[in-house]
Scaffold this motif. Structure first.
Motif, PDB file in Angstrom:
ATOM      1  N   ILE A   1      56.493  60.997 138.751  1.00 44.73           N
ATOM      2  CA  ILE A   1      57.617  60.699 139.606  1.00 44.73           C
ATOM      3  C   ILE A   1      56.971  60.500 141.019  1.00 44.73           C
ATOM      4  CG2 ILE A   1      59.431  61.493 138.356  1.00 44.73           C
ATOM      5  CD1 ILE A   1      59.602  64.186 140.117  1.00 44.73           C
ATOM      6  N   GLU A   2      57.617  59.870 141.758  1.00 45.18           N
ATOM      7  CA  GLU A   2      57.452  59.785 143.174  1.00 45.18           C
ATOM      8  C   GLU A   2      58.660  60.359 143.844  1.00 45.18           C
ATOM      9  OE1 GLU A   2      56.609  55.812 144.352  1.00 45.18           O
ATOM     10  OE2 GLU A   2      54.691  55.852 143.358  1.00 45.18           O
ATOM     11  N   MET A   3      58.593  61.306 144.717  1.00 46.16           N
ATOM     12  CA  MET A   3      59.586  62.164 145.183  1.00 46.16           C
ATOM     13  C   MET A   3      60.087  61.499 146.693  1.00 46.16           C
ATOM     14  SD  MET A   3      58.907  65.978 144.222  1.00 46.16           S
ATOM     15  CE  MET A   3      60.432  66.401 144.347  1.00 46.16           C
ATOM     16  N   PHE A   4      61.362  61.868 147.238  1.00 46.88           N
ATOM     17  CA  PHE A   4      61.525  61.594 148.589  1.00 46.88           C
ATOM     18  C   PHE A   4      62.422  62.853 149.228  1.00 46.88           C
ATOM     19  CE2 PHE A   4      65.646  60.291 146.458  1.00 46.88           C
ATOM     20  CZ  PHE A   4      66.403  60.640 147.544  1.00 46.88           C
ATOM     21  N   PRO A   5      61.867  62.841 150.459  1.00 52.05           N
ATOM     22  CA  PRO A   5      62.505  64.157 150.976  1.00 52.05           C
ATOM     23  C   PRO A   5      63.788  64.077 151.037  1.00 52.05           C
ATOM     24  CG  PRO A   5      61.417  62.724 152.641  1.00 52.05           C
ATOM     25  CD  PRO A   5      61.135  62.312 151.275  1.00 52.05           C
ATOM     26  N   GLY A   6      64.952  65.130 151.051  1.00 50.98           N
ATOM     27  CA  GLY A   6      66.256  65.204 151.120  1.00 50.98           C
ATOM     28  C   GLY A   6      67.004  65.269 150.023  1.00 50.98           C
ATOM     29  N   GLN A   7      66.336  64.817 148.675  1.00 52.72           N
ATOM     30  CA  GLN A   7      66.979  64.650 147.310  1.00 52.72           C
ATOM     31  C   GLN A   7      67.463  66.233 147.106  1.00 52.72           C
ATOM     32  OE1 GLN A   7      65.064  62.950 143.913  1.00 52.72           O
ATOM     33  NE2 GLN A   7      66.939  62.733 143.104  1.00 52.72           N
ATOM     34  N   LYS A   8      68.570  66.246 146.563  1.00 47.37           N
ATOM     35  CA  LYS A   8      69.103  67.852 146.005  1.00 47.37           C
ATOM     36  C   LYS A   8      68.222  68.071 144.984  1.00 47.37           C
ATOM     37  CE  LYS A   8      72.135  67.679 149.340  1.00 47.37           C
ATOM     38  NZ  LYS A   8      71.725  68.008 150.608  1.00 47.37           N
ATOM     39  N   LEU A   9      67.822  69.333 145.023  1.00 43.32           N
ATOM     40  CA  LEU A   9      66.969  69.883 143.743  1.00 43.32           C
ATOM     41  C   LEU A   9      67.786  70.091 142.446  1.00 43.32           C
ATOM     42  CD1 LEU A   9      64.303  71.535 143.317  1.00 43.32           C
ATOM     43  CD2 LEU A   9      65.528  73.772 143.800  1.00 43.32           C
ATOM     44  N   ALA A  10      68.792  70.602 142.372  1.00 46.03           N
ATOM     45  CA  ALA A  10      69.813  70.752 141.301  1.00 46.03           C
ATOM     46  C   ALA A  10      70.807  70.847 141.040  1.00 46.03           C
ATOM     47  CB  ALA A  10      68.989  71.834 140.542  1.00 46.03           C
TER      48      ALA A  10
ATOM     49  N   GLY B   1      59.915  71.482 153.971  1.00 43.15           N
ATOM     50  CA  GLY B   1      60.382  72.986 154.583  1.00 43.15           C
ATOM     51  C   GLY B   1      61.115  73.547 153.294  1.00 43.15           C
ATOM     52  N   MET B   2      61.239  73.142 152.423  1.00 39.25           N
ATOM     53  CA  MET B   2      62.067  73.835 151.169  1.00 39.25           C
ATOM     54  C   MET B   2      61.595  75.325 150.958  1.00 39.25           C
ATOM     55  SD  MET B   2      60.865  71.619 147.630  1.00 39.25           S
ATOM     56  CE  MET B   2      62.067  72.684 146.616  1.00 39.25           C
ATOM     57  N   PRO B   3      62.376  76.197 150.565  1.00 37.25           N
ATOM     58  CA  PRO B   3      62.002  77.490 150.543  1.00 37.25           C
ATOM     59  C   PRO B   3      61.208  77.811 149.199  1.00 37.25           C
ATOM     60  CG  PRO B   3      64.477  77.161 150.891  1.00 37.25           C
ATOM     61  CD  PRO B   3      63.693  75.885 150.705  1.00 37.25           C
ATOM     62  N   ALA B   4      60.454  78.805 149.220  1.00 39.54           N
ATOM     63  CA  ALA B   4      59.392  79.034 148.432  1.00 39.54           C
ATOM     64  C   ALA B   4      59.872  79.389 146.874  1.00 39.54           C
ATOM     65  CB  ALA B   4      58.711  80.414 148.700  1.00 39.54           C
ATOM     66  N   GLU B   5      61.053  79.876 146.965  1.00 42.71           N
ATOM     67  CA  GLU B   5      62.021  80.049 145.499  1.00 42.71           C
ATOM     68  C   GLU B   5      62.156  78.774 144.968  1.00 42.71           C
ATOM     69  OE1 GLU B   5      66.349  81.588 144.012  1.00 42.71           O
ATOM     70  OE2 GLU B   5      65.569  82.920 145.776  1.00 42.71           O
ATOM     71  N   ALA B   6      62.748  77.783 145.841  1.00 43.33           N
ATOM     72  CA  ALA B   6      63.162  76.483 145.384  1.00 43.33           C
ATOM     73  C   ALA B   6      61.940  75.464 144.913  1.00 43.33           C
ATOM     74  CB  ALA B   6      63.885  75.860 146.604  1.00 43.33           C
ATOM     75  N   LEU B   7      60.887  75.738 145.724  1.00 44.43           N
ATOM     76  CA  LEU B   7      59.594  75.185 145.251  1.00 44.43           C
ATOM     77  C   LEU B   7      58.908  75.635 143.970  1.00 44.43           C
ATOM     78  CD1 LEU B   7      57.326  73.092 146.033  1.00 44.43           C
ATOM     79  CD2 LEU B   7      56.342  75.217 147.094  1.00 44.43           C
ATOM     80  N   ALA B   8      59.031  77.040 143.704  1.00 37.58           N
ATOM     81  CA  ALA B   8      58.905  77.537 142.309  1.00 37.58           C
ATOM     82  C   ALA B   8      59.632  77.223 141.239  1.00 37.58           C
ATOM     83  CB  ALA B   8      58.973  79.248 142.456  1.00 37.58           C
ATOM     84  N   LYS B   9      61.135  77.121 141.541  1.00 40.38           N
ATOM     85  CA  LYS B   9      61.871  76.453 140.427  1.00 40.38           C
ATOM     86  C   LYS B   9      61.351  74.976 140.097  1.00 40.38           C
ATOM     87  CE  LYS B   9      65.975  79.328 141.169  1.00 40.38           C
ATOM     88  NZ  LYS B   9      67.215  79.062 141.877  1.00 40.38           N
ATOM     89  N   LEU B  10      61.094  74.252 141.196  1.00 37.77           N
ATOM     90  CA  LEU B  10      60.589  72.781 140.965  1.00 37.77           C
ATOM     91  C   LEU B  10      59.553  72.723 140.054  1.00 37.77           C
ATOM     92  CD1 LEU B  10      60.855  69.464 141.636  1.00 37.77           C
ATOM     93  CD2 LEU B  10      60.051  70.143 143.896  1.00 37.77           C
ATOM     94  N   ASN B  11      58.501  73.418 140.489  1.00 39.09           N
ATOM     95  CA  ASN B  11      57.338  73.633 139.750  1.00 39.09           C
ATOM     96  C   ASN B  11      57.208  73.865 138.199  1.00 39.09           C
ATOM     97  OD1 ASN B  11      55.643  72.478 141.920  1.00 39.09           O
ATOM     98  ND2 ASN B  11      55.205  74.502 142.752  1.00 39.09           N
ATOM     99  N   ALA B  12      58.267  74.832 137.986  1.00 39.77           N
ATOM    100  CA  ALA B  12      58.588  75.243 136.800  1.00 39.77           C
ATOM    101  C   ALA B  12      59.127  74.130 135.864  1.00 39.77           C
ATOM    102  CB  ALA B  12      59.571  76.695 136.761  1.00 39.77           C
TER     103      ALA B  12
END
Length: 111
Positions: free
Chosen positions: A70-79, A89-100
């Protein structure tokens, strides 16, 4: 009377197309990833196309159609349950959820 009849016919046609699409979408596509990657090609979904969905939902779409990138774009809601905007600038917790989520789906971010 003609308008009512035409509206009924249009509705029936739309229902038929939707049913056919749902049946086709349920079939797993046969994408030759090895052949494409040998050529250096990576078939990807641009998240902007699915901007009305969250990133998690877009990842699910990619997985369901056999696309591994996928190609992402900034601002799209996570879930659906996490309205954090995706980006640098997303929080580390959100980044961890995205990576998982990406790992679980077998999808990689290429841009």
């Amino acid at each position: 009377m003609k308008r009512v009849l035409m509206a009924i016919v249009a509705g029936l046609l739309a229902a038929g197309v939707a049913t056919t699409y749902a049946e086709d979408a349920a079939k797993k596509p046969d994408i030759n990833h090895a052949g494409m990657e040998k050529l250096g090609w990576k078939l990807a979904i641009q998240c902007w196309t699915f901007r009305s969905l969250t990133v998690f939902e877009t990842i699910d779409v990619a997985k369901s159609v056999g696309v591994k990138y996928i190609e992402m774009f900034p601002g799209q809601k996570l879930a659906p349950d996490n309205q954090t905007g995706v980006g640098p600038g997303m929080p580390a917790e959100a980044l961890a959820k995205l990576n998982a989520k990406l790992k679980e789906a077998g999808v990689k971010v290429v841009a």
